[in-house]
Scaffold this motif. Structure first.
Motif, short mmCIF file in Angstrom:
data_model
loop_
_atom_site.label_atom_id
_atom_site.label_comp_id
_atom_site.label_asym_id
_atom_site.label_seq_id
_atom_site.Cartn_x
_atom_site.Cartn_y
_atom_site.Cartn_z
N THR A 118 34.85 -4.55 49.42
CA THR A 118 34.55 -4.75 48.00
C THR A 118 34.67 -3.41 47.30
O THR A 118 34.09 -2.41 47.75
CB THR A 118 33.13 -5.31 47.80
OG1 THR A 118 33.03 -6.57 48.46
CG2 THR A 118 32.83 -5.51 46.32
N ALA A 119 35.42 -3.37 46.22
CA ALA A 119 35.56 -2.16 45.42
C ALA A 119 34.99 -2.40 44.03
O ALA A 119 35.17 -3.49 43.46
CB ALA A 119 37.03 -1.75 45.32
N SER A 136 37.33 9.63 40.82
CA SER A 136 36.33 9.96 41.82
C SER A 136 36.19 8.78 42.77
O SER A 136 36.08 7.63 42.34
CB SER A 136 34.98 10.23 41.14
OG SER A 136 33.95 10.34 42.11
N LEU A 137 36.20 9.06 44.10
CA LEU A 137 36.15 8.01 45.10
C LEU A 137 34.95 8.20 46.02
O LEU A 137 34.71 9.30 46.53
CB LEU A 137 37.43 8.01 45.94
CG LEU A 137 37.46 7.06 47.15
CD1 LEU A 137 37.45 5.61 46.68
CD2 LEU A 137 38.68 7.34 48.01
N THR A 138 34.20 7.12 46.25
CA THR A 138 33.12 7.11 47.23
C THR A 138 33.35 5.91 48.14
O THR A 138 33.59 4.80 47.66
CB THR A 138 31.75 6.96 46.55
OG1 THR A 138 31.57 8.04 45.62
CG2 THR A 138 30.63 6.99 47.57
N VAL A 139 33.30 6.14 49.46
CA VAL A 139 33.49 5.06 50.43
C VAL A 139 32.24 4.93 51.27
O VAL A 139 31.73 5.91 51.81
CB VAL A 139 34.71 5.32 51.34
CG1 VAL A 139 34.89 4.17 52.32
CG2 VAL A 139 35.97 5.51 50.51
N ALA A 183 37.26 7.92 53.66
CA ALA A 183 37.41 8.43 52.31
C ALA A 183 38.45 9.52 52.25
O ALA A 183 39.28 9.58 51.34
CB ALA A 183 36.06 8.95 51.79
N ALA A 184 38.44 10.41 53.25
CA ALA A 184 39.41 11.51 53.27
C ALA A 184 40.83 10.99 53.38
O ALA A 184 41.75 11.48 52.72
CB ALA A 184 39.10 12.45 54.44
N ARG A 185 41.04 9.98 54.23
CA ARG A 185 42.38 9.45 54.42
C ARG A 185 42.85 8.63 53.22
O ARG A 185 44.03 8.58 52.90
CB ARG A 185 42.43 8.57 55.67
CG ARG A 185 42.23 9.34 56.97
CD ARG A 185 42.45 8.43 58.16
NE ARG A 185 42.01 9.06 59.40
CZ ARG A 185 42.16 8.50 60.60
NH1 ARG A 185 42.72 7.32 60.71
NH2 ARG A 185 41.74 9.13 61.69
N ALA A 186 41.90 7.94 52.57
CA ALA A 186 42.27 7.02 51.50
C ALA A 186 42.50 7.71 50.17
O ALA A 186 43.22 7.20 49.32
CB ALA A 186 41.18 5.96 51.34
N SER A 187 41.90 8.88 49.98
CA SER A 187 41.84 9.48 48.65
C SER A 187 43.20 9.67 48.00
O SER A 187 43.44 9.22 46.88
CB SER A 187 41.10 10.82 48.72
OG SER A 187 41.02 11.40 47.44
N ASP A 188 44.14 10.31 48.70
CA ASP A 188 45.44 10.61 48.09
C ASP A 188 46.20 9.34 47.74
O ASP A 188 46.79 9.22 46.66
CB ASP A 188 46.28 11.47 49.03
CG ASP A 188 45.75 12.89 49.16
OD1 ASP A 188 44.92 13.28 48.31
OD2 ASP A 188 46.15 13.60 50.10
N GLY A 189 46.20 8.38 48.65
CA GLY A 189 46.91 7.14 48.38
C GLY A 189 46.31 6.36 47.23
O GLY A 189 47.04 5.80 46.40
N ILE A 212 33.93 2.08 47.19
CA ILE A 212 34.46 1.09 48.13
C ILE A 212 33.44 0.86 49.23
O ILE A 212 33.01 1.80 49.89
CB ILE A 212 35.79 1.58 48.75
CG1 ILE A 212 36.85 1.77 47.67
CG2 ILE A 212 36.28 0.60 49.81
CD1 ILE A 212 38.14 2.37 48.19
N ASP A 213 33.06 -0.39 49.42
CA ASP A 213 32.19 -0.77 50.52
C ASP A 213 33.07 -1.49 51.53
O ASP A 213 33.48 -2.64 51.31
CB ASP A 213 31.07 -1.68 50.02
CG ASP A 213 30.09 -2.07 51.13
OD1 ASP A 213 30.19 -1.49 52.22
OD2 ASP A 213 29.26 -2.96 50.90
#
Length: 345
Positions: free
Chosen positions: A63-64, A80-83, A92-98, A122-123
């Motif tokens: 769920t985002a 800003s991204l929080t996972v 979170a580190a892998r997803a951020s750029d994409g 993102i949960d």
């Protein structure tokens, strides 16, 4: 029904996608959802144009939520991204750029002006590095969260294209099967950008078992590529055999021959094992599933860790699951053949 998946660069903004002055037409918070997937047959070969059979896993969801923030932008893109969830920090580190690229693509396609800082949370309940499509599911959930936030419609084609922008950052080369499967509600057959629901005449359960060991798709792809370079003709042989196995499985699935369908899984495991993509634990889990009465079993996903998928008759499923857990699986999920209830946005 078949769907043609193109490239994001071929898209143009919808005619109605004008500016969004003063956030008119947007919601305070947008929400989007997606689910995990498992590859039944065709992983790795699908990158070279072979077919792949995939299965949604409705128990594992993402769920985002997306909203505007009054804080200063975190960077030039104001994103800003929080996972949260399973393995949140590396994810979170892998997803951020994409996901940054996906968000920029969404804004461009929708013709959105610059906005205040976007905060995305993102949960994710999908374990990382298990070949279950966590990166694609996160991306799809974000696409629909942004669409909900800005009050825009997202077609299946557009959702696929945007997810692919993030997948190519995450994996280098992405076939598109994950981007299609994380939005599916039933098994799908994917080949060369086309996805369709195969005919299903079999009954049974697919059991997915987590080895507890993360793999890396990039590493597995590179290992296989080096092997192909060292052995001339091996890539063609691999793709040909994978195509044959998946084609036979598709017919068995349609015509109600579960024993034959299961046999193709086990044969495909041998194909991936010969490429160096299995592990001792995975092999032990495959053997345990077969000893427990599974009709077939194999590694699923990129390999070098991850999960096993096994096909079992309903009356044998509990025994197969127990054998998998005894062989080292840390958790399992089961999915009946056929259309799944519900659909995540």
């Amino acid at each position: 029904m078949q769907k043609r998946h193109g490239e994001l660069s071929s898209l143009s903004p919808p005619a109605a996608a004008g500016g969004l002055p003063e956030r008119r037409g947007s919601r305070p918070v947008g929400t989007g959802r997606a689910r995990a997937k498992a590859i039944v047959l065709g992983e790795h070969a699908v990158v070279y144009g072979a077919p792949a059979l995939a299965l949604p896993l409705p128990q594992l969801t993402v769920t985002a939520t997306a909203g505007f923030s009054a804080r200063s932008p975190a960077g030039p893109d104001g994103f800003s991204l929080t996972v949260t969830g399973d393995g949140e920090r590396p994810k979170a580190a892998r997803a951020s750029d994409g996901l940054r690229r996906l968000t920029a693509g969404f804004r461009a396609v929708m013709g959105l002006p610059d906005t205040p800082r976007l905060d995305v949370i993102i949960d994710c309940a999908i374990p990382l590095g298990r070949g279950l499509g966590s990166s694609a599911a996160c991306a799809r959930a974000v696409v629909h969260a942004l669409a909900d936030l800005f009050g825009r419609e997202v077609t299946p084609q557009l959702a696929f294209d945007l997810v692919q922008t993030a997948e190519k950052v995450a994996h280098g080369r992405a076939s598109g099967v994950d981007a299609a499967a994380v939005g599916a509600t039933a098994p799908l057959l994917f080949r060369a950008g086309r996805a369709e629901e195969p005919a299903i005449g079999c009954e049974g359960l697919f059991i997915v078992a987590d080895s507890g060991v993360a793999g890396r798709t990039r590493d597995a792809v590179e290992l296989l590529r080096r092997g192909f370079e060292e052995r001339p003709g091996s890539r063609e042989a691999f793709v040909s055999r994978a195509t044959e196995l998946t084609g036979t499985a598709r017919l068995a699935l349609a015509e109600g021959r579960p024993e034959e369908l299961g046999a193709q899984l086990t044969e495909y495991h041998g194909l991936l094992r010969a490429g160096g993509l299995s592990t001792d634990r995975i092999d032990a889990m495959v053997g345990a599933a077969l000893a427990g009465g599974a009709l077939g079993a194999k590694i699923t996903g990129g390999g070098m860790g991850g999960c096993v998928i096994a096909l079992a008759r309903a009356e044998r499923a509990a025994g197969v699951t127990a054998r998998l857990l005894a062989a080292g699986a840390v958790r399992t999920w089961s999915v009946p053949l056929g259309k799944q209830a519900g659909h995540g946005r």
